[in-house]
Design a protein around this motif. Sequence first.
Motif, PDB file in Angstrom:
ATOM      1  N   PRO A  65      59.941  50.745  35.046  1.00  0.00           N
ATOM      2  CA  PRO A  65      58.823  50.220  35.838  1.00  0.00           C
ATOM      3  C   PRO A  65      58.846  50.769  37.253  1.00  0.00           C
ATOM      4  O   PRO A  65      59.890  51.202  37.753  1.00  0.00           O
ATOM      5  CB  PRO A  65      59.062  48.706  35.829  1.00  0.00           C
ATOM      6  N   SER A  66      57.677  50.760  37.890  1.00  0.00           N
ATOM      7  CA  SER A  66      57.606  51.188  39.285  1.00  0.00           C
ATOM      8  C   SER A  66      58.290  50.150  40.173  1.00  0.00           C
ATOM      9  O   SER A  66      58.254  48.952  39.898  1.00  0.00           O
ATOM     10  CB  SER A  66      56.147  51.363  39.714  1.00  0.00           C
ATOM     11  N   ILE A  67      58.910  50.631  41.245  1.00  0.00           N
ATOM     12  CA  ILE A  67      59.681  49.760  42.137  1.00  0.00           C
ATOM     13  C   ILE A  67      58.902  49.559  43.433  1.00  0.00           C
ATOM     14  O   ILE A  67      58.671  50.507  44.184  1.00  0.00           O
ATOM     15  CB  ILE A  67      61.063  50.371  42.428  1.00  0.00           C
ATOM     16  N   GLY A  68      58.482  48.322  43.698  1.00  0.00           N
ATOM     17  CA  GLY A  68      57.740  48.002  44.903  1.00  0.00           C
ATOM     18  C   GLY A  68      58.654  47.571  46.036  1.00  0.00           C
ATOM     19  O   GLY A  68      59.867  47.451  45.870  1.00  0.00           O
ATOM     20  N   THR A 193      66.982  49.089  35.111  1.00  0.00           N
ATOM     21  CA  THR A 193      66.364  49.756  36.263  1.00  0.00           C
ATOM     22  C   THR A 193      66.984  49.291  37.569  1.00  0.00           C
ATOM     23  O   THR A 193      67.341  50.100  38.433  1.00  0.00           O
ATOM     24  CB  THR A 193      64.841  49.494  36.280  1.00  0.00           C
TER      25      THR A 193
END
Length: 301
Positions: A65-68, A193
């Motif tokens: 997943p993208s990491i904010g 992740t």
Amino acid sequence: MAFGFLWIPATILASLLQTARNLAQRSLTDVIGVVGATQVRFLFGLPFAMVFLAAACLGLRTLPPSIGPASLGYTAWGALMQIAATALMLAAMRERSFAVTTAYTKTEPVQVAIFGALLLGDALSPLKFLAIAIATAGVIVVSWKLGEKLTRAGLRPAVLGIVSGACFALSAIGFRGGIQALPEGNFLIRASTILVLGLAMQTALLTFYMLVANRPALWLSLRNWRRSLSAGFLGAAASQFWFIGFSLTSAANVRTLGLIEVPLAQIASRRLFAEGTSRREILGMAMIVGGVGLLLLISLQ
């Protein structure tokens, strides 16, 4: 939820692996020092964590997943607190027995429960808090000798161990917050992740520090690569299962069940270091097991 209780075997495996990792790191402390032994779990653990993440992505046919910013911030906090906690724990182990130092660090669950409720909104019922308190009281019984005078020499490892436990508590909250803040992905992908992200931060920070301030210890860890690789693998594997637990339930549940590490450390002390077990320590371990058992009964209802 199909995987709702998977955190129980994951936490038990994490505790077993962490006990083995602590033993491996302790053996390295005399060779490469506290800071050198601390960085081993990160530098030599990162490649294994990357393999775990790659295997999870291939098995589930998905990308990480993208990491904010929120996930990045929580993970950075968890990474820094874990470095501090590990260094303090290893420093305490040089002055007290392996089992007693492990007990000092396990004053963590009560703090995790409170921080988790305040910062992450994790549920904390009175009965669950009682179970955590019983188990933590058992830790105190294990580590505190009746009539023992608190000299400066005796106080130092106690303070180091308890502060280490506080840092481990804040680290657990940070990593669970990082996992929760990820926008998508199942529990395994999210856990893997954040593990890779956290280890990458820790490796970069500690390697830079050692290149500047303690280069000989870094070279010694590389020279002792077989032992360092073993500690790195055990550390990465333990963290993988801790993070799976964090992705499925509150950090307080995971860390309280993780108190089974204290009896495991006692067994290791007796077999490997010839460190005896008193009746008081047996009573304390019984309280730990009782508190953990009550927590599991509550969780399984």
